[in-house]
Design a protein around this motif. Structure first.
Motif: not given
Length: 348
Positions: A172-174, A176-178, A180-181, A184, A194, A197
């Motif tokens: 989930s963290v990975a 979520a970071s993708l 954002i990447a 952005l 946003h 989400q």
């Protein structure tokens, strides 16, 4: 000997009968609570409306501001009921399939997998249609579920509850970071992504709800029909196989139902977490572990909890509102910590 053999069946039959009556009473209570919350949902908002306006709006009238407000709240209420039922049922299915008390579409990364797939589809492929959103989310949810289960199965002991929870949290963290990447550098889609989400049912319309109904219908049918198979799986793989159950097939079919429910709900509402964790646990305390009862109770309980969270979000921030994804996170996070600290995190 004869007297004893007569008393035991009578006593057991009495226990079964009382248990069924208790479950039936809880079912009526849950249906009544859901009906009350549905009535409150079309009543409460930025503008309070009278029952006369509500009845007129139910008949199709939109002559006054109050009637128009009710007309807008009706699809929102419908979406909250359907989404809550889908997530509650999906959580019960995932806990039954993995025999993991920490299983939840959000904790296992399924919701975030659907979210990442939708973001990729919007940013890189320009998807716009409702059916494209839904199919993309379902494929993302399925891919995430397979990935997390594969990672959690590595090493000795196989897919233990703790390993699955850790794999799901890391995934989930990975993801979520993708997300954002990807979002952005895309200012043209960042605002909508946003807001989506966070997870919510605000702004629902019948045009948003109707395309998702066939997917939810199939997901509900597959999930509810898997109840007996999940009861067999709860006895252990070896016992289930000895009873003639095809363990891998039973898991795959039940998981398909949960993935359809999670993917379709995420596509229309965004990722809403913790609902699938909280509801099945609460329902087990009321009616036990029999999935023939647990699954429909989890669906009704999920609908009631999500609808109640939506109403609460409208009340605490009037004249604005707090999205339902934030409310469920505030409820679910302490509940998750309580489960980890107070219960032995083992197989169900």
């Amino acid at each position: 000997m004869t007297a004893a053999s007569i008393k035991i069946p009578v006593r057991v039959h009495g226990i079964v009968a009382r248990s069924s009556r208790t479950r039936g009473l809880w079912l009526l209570v849950l249906v009544a609570v859901l009906a009350l919350l549905s009535a409150l949902s079309v009543t409460i908002g930025t503008r309070d409306v009278a029952w006369a306006e509500i009845m007129a709006a139910l008949g199709g009238g939109q002559e006054t501001i109050g009637q128009a407000a009710v007309a807008l709240r009706m699809p929102r209420t419908l979406l909250a009921v359907l989404s809550g039922a889908a997530l509650g049922l999906a959580g019960a299915i995932m806990q039954g399939v993995t025999r993991n008390p920490l299983a939840d579409p959000g904790i296992l990364g399924v919701n975030m997998g659907a979210s990442l797939a939708v973001v990729i589809g919007v940013a890189w492929f320009g998807i716009t249609s409702a059916h494209a959103y839904i199919w993309t989310a379902i494929l993302g949810a399925g891919g995430a579920a397979v990935f997390v289960y594969t990672i959690g199965s590595l090493g000795r002991g196989g897919a233990t509850p703790l390993k699955l929870a850790l794999a799901g949290a890391a995934t989930s963290v990975a993801f979520a970071s993708l997300v954002i990447a990807i979002v952005l550098p895309r200012g043209d889609i960042a605002g909508g992504i946003h807001a989506w989400q966070i997870g919510g049912v605000g702004g629902a319309t019948y045009d948003r709800v109707v395309p998702v109904l066939p997917f939810l219908g199939v997901g509900f049918a597959i999930s509810l029909l898997s109840a007996r198979k999940l009861n067999s799986l709860a006895l252990g793989d070896d016992v289930a196989a000895g009873l003639g159950e095809h363990v891998a097939t039973a898991r795959a079919v039940a998981s398909l139902g949960a993935i359809l429910l999670c993917g379709a709900t995420t596509a229309v509402c965004g990722p809403i977490g913790f609902l699938g964790l909280v509801v099945p646990h609460l329902c087990r305390t009321l009616i036990g572990v029999d999935h023939r009862w647990l699954l429909p109770f989890s669906a009704l309980g999920g609908a009631a909890l999500l609808l109640g969270a939506d109403i609460l979000g409208r009340i605490v921030a009037r004249p604005g509102e707090i999205d339902v994804g934030i409310i469920t996170a505030l409820i679910g996070a302490p509940f998750f910590i309580w489960i980890v600290r107070r219960q032995r995190v083992r197989e169900l």
